[in-house]
Design a protein around this motif. Structure first.
Motif, PDB file in Angstrom:
ATOM      1  N   ALA A  86      10.744  45.634  25.726  1.00 55.47           N
ATOM      2  CA  ALA A  86      10.438  46.909  26.387  1.00 55.47           C
ATOM      3  C   ALA A  86      10.750  46.831  27.878  1.00 55.47           C
ATOM      4  O   ALA A  86      11.309  47.771  28.456  1.00 55.47           O
ATOM      5  N   LEU A  87      10.422  45.722  28.500  1.00 57.00           N
ATOM      6  CA  LEU A  87      10.707  45.531  29.919  1.00 57.00           C
ATOM      7  C   LEU A  87      12.211  45.581  30.188  1.00 57.00           C
ATOM      8  O   LEU A  87      12.660  46.177  31.166  1.00 57.00           O
ATOM      9  N   GLU A  88      12.985  44.983  29.328  1.00 58.28           N
ATOM     10  CA  GLU A  88      14.452  45.000  29.480  1.00 58.28           C
ATOM     11  C   GLU A  88      14.993  46.426  29.362  1.00 58.28           C
ATOM     12  O   GLU A  88      15.868  46.834  30.131  1.00 58.28           O
ATOM     13  N   ALA A  89      14.471  47.189  28.407  1.00 57.12           N
ATOM     14  CA  ALA A  89      14.927  48.576  28.221  1.00 57.12           C
ATOM     15  C   ALA A  89      14.594  49.420  29.445  1.00 57.12           C
ATOM     16  O   ALA A  89      15.413  50.220  29.905  1.00 57.12           O
ATOM     17  N   VAL A 153       4.052  42.111  35.055  1.00 63.15           N
ATOM     18  CA  VAL A 153       5.424  41.627  35.210  1.00 63.15           C
ATOM     19  C   VAL A 153       6.312  42.757  35.717  1.00 63.15           C
ATOM     20  O   VAL A 153       7.113  42.577  36.643  1.00 63.15           O
ATOM     21  N   PHE A 154       6.173  43.934  35.119  1.00 64.77           N
ATOM     22  CA  PHE A 154       6.963  45.087  35.542  1.00 64.77           C
ATOM     23  C   PHE A 154       6.691  45.415  37.010  1.00 64.77           C
ATOM     24  O   PHE A 154       7.611  45.601  37.803  1.00 64.77           O
ATOM     25  N   LEU A 173      15.271  40.397  37.693  1.00 63.50           N
ATOM     26  CA  LEU A 173      13.952  40.182  38.286  1.00 63.50           C
ATOM     27  C   LEU A 173      12.843  40.240  37.246  1.00 63.50           C
ATOM     28  O   LEU A 173      11.846  39.510  37.344  1.00 63.50           O
ATOM     29  N   VAL A 174      12.994  41.084  36.239  1.00 70.90           N
ATOM     30  CA  VAL A 174      12.025  41.131  35.140  1.00 70.90           C
ATOM     31  C   VAL A 174      12.018  39.793  34.406  1.00 70.90           C
ATOM     32  O   VAL A 174      10.952  39.220  34.135  1.00 70.90           O
ATOM     33  N   ARG A 175      13.205  39.283  34.082  1.00 72.01           N
ATOM     34  CA  ARG A 175      13.278  37.993  33.386  1.00 72.01           C
ATOM     35  C   ARG A 175      12.682  36.874  34.232  1.00 72.01           C
ATOM     36  O   ARG A 175      11.946  36.023  33.717  1.00 72.01           O
ATOM     37  N   ASP A 176      12.982  36.861  35.536  1.00 71.68           N
ATOM     38  CA  ASP A 176      12.402  35.853  36.437  1.00 71.68           C
ATOM     39  C   ASP A 176      10.878  35.931  36.443  1.00 71.68           C
ATOM     40  O   ASP A 176      10.195  34.908  36.371  1.00 71.68           O
ATOM     41  N   SER A 177      10.353  37.145  36.554  1.00 72.40           N
ATOM     42  CA  SER A 177       8.901  37.321  36.605  1.00 72.40           C
ATOM     43  C   SER A 177       8.250  36.914  35.291  1.00 72.40           C
ATOM     44  O   SER A 177       7.179  36.297  35.280  1.00 72.40           O
TER      45      SER A 177
END
Length: 191
Positions: A86-89, A153-154, A173-177
């Motif tokens: 969901a964060l990636e989308a 995270v978001f 940045l989402v993946r890093d977090s």
């Protein structure tokens, strides 16, 4: 622009954001927003309940994207992986809206009432994600903890993304977090 021009809602959003940036949120009136957009106050109120809601018009769409993507993750996906999808989308949706997001954020951080409304939006998002995870069979407190962690995270990634000094894309940045969160929970805090 005349009243018959298309995209009244978008024009009102843009006019409001410009005026809030120029004059401040408190000093801007609905009449001024409508005039800048080339529309009437009546048209403004057909689209928004008040001048505050111009800044939060996309909240329902954002929540729907989070929920539908997490819900559509494979049944075998761990709860945090469903939230990560969901964060990636959401990151992909925001990618072309960096300048707008920076303007909007600047208006919100300058006003306590708007900050409160933003926190309410994030709390609603967390609740919806937790409900989605429970619908996927995740028990409590894991569903609520995962949803809250996903929203955190978001929030952290988004704030880094709108920082003028950080030009990386939101997905990165989402993946890093998310990796940082996983490292913290695994007891492997990076220096």
């Amino acid at each position: 622009m005349g009243r018959w021009e298309p995209n009244a809602r978008g024009r009102l959003e843009q006019a409001a954001l410009e005026l809030y940036g120029e004059r401040g949120y408190e000093q801007t009136t609905v009449a001024e927003i409508a005039k800048r957009a080339g529309l009437t106050e009546r048209t403004f109120f057909r689209h928004f309940a008040d001048k505050r809601e111009v800044l939060f018009a996309g909240a329902a769409s954002l929540q729907e994207l989070f929920v539908s993507t997490a819900s559509g993750a494979p049944a075998s996906a761990a709860p945090i992986d469903a939230v990560a999808a969901a964060l990636e989308a959401v990151a992909a949706m925001f990618q072309e809206r960096r300048a707008h997001s920076r303007q909007r954020h600047a208006v919100i951080v300058a006003n306590a009432e708007l900050q409160e409304r933003e926190l309410i939006k994030l709390a609603s998002l967390s609740t919806a994600l937790a409900d989605t995870l429970r619908g996927r069979g995740v028990k409590e407190p894991a569903a609520s903890l995962t949803a809250e962690a996903g929203v955190a995270v978001f929030k952290v990634a988004f704030e880094r993304w709108i920082d003028a000094d950080d030009e990386r894309d939101l997905g990165h940045l989402v993946r890093d977090s998310l990796d940082e969160l996983k490292a913290v929970t695994a007891g492997h805090v990076r220096p």
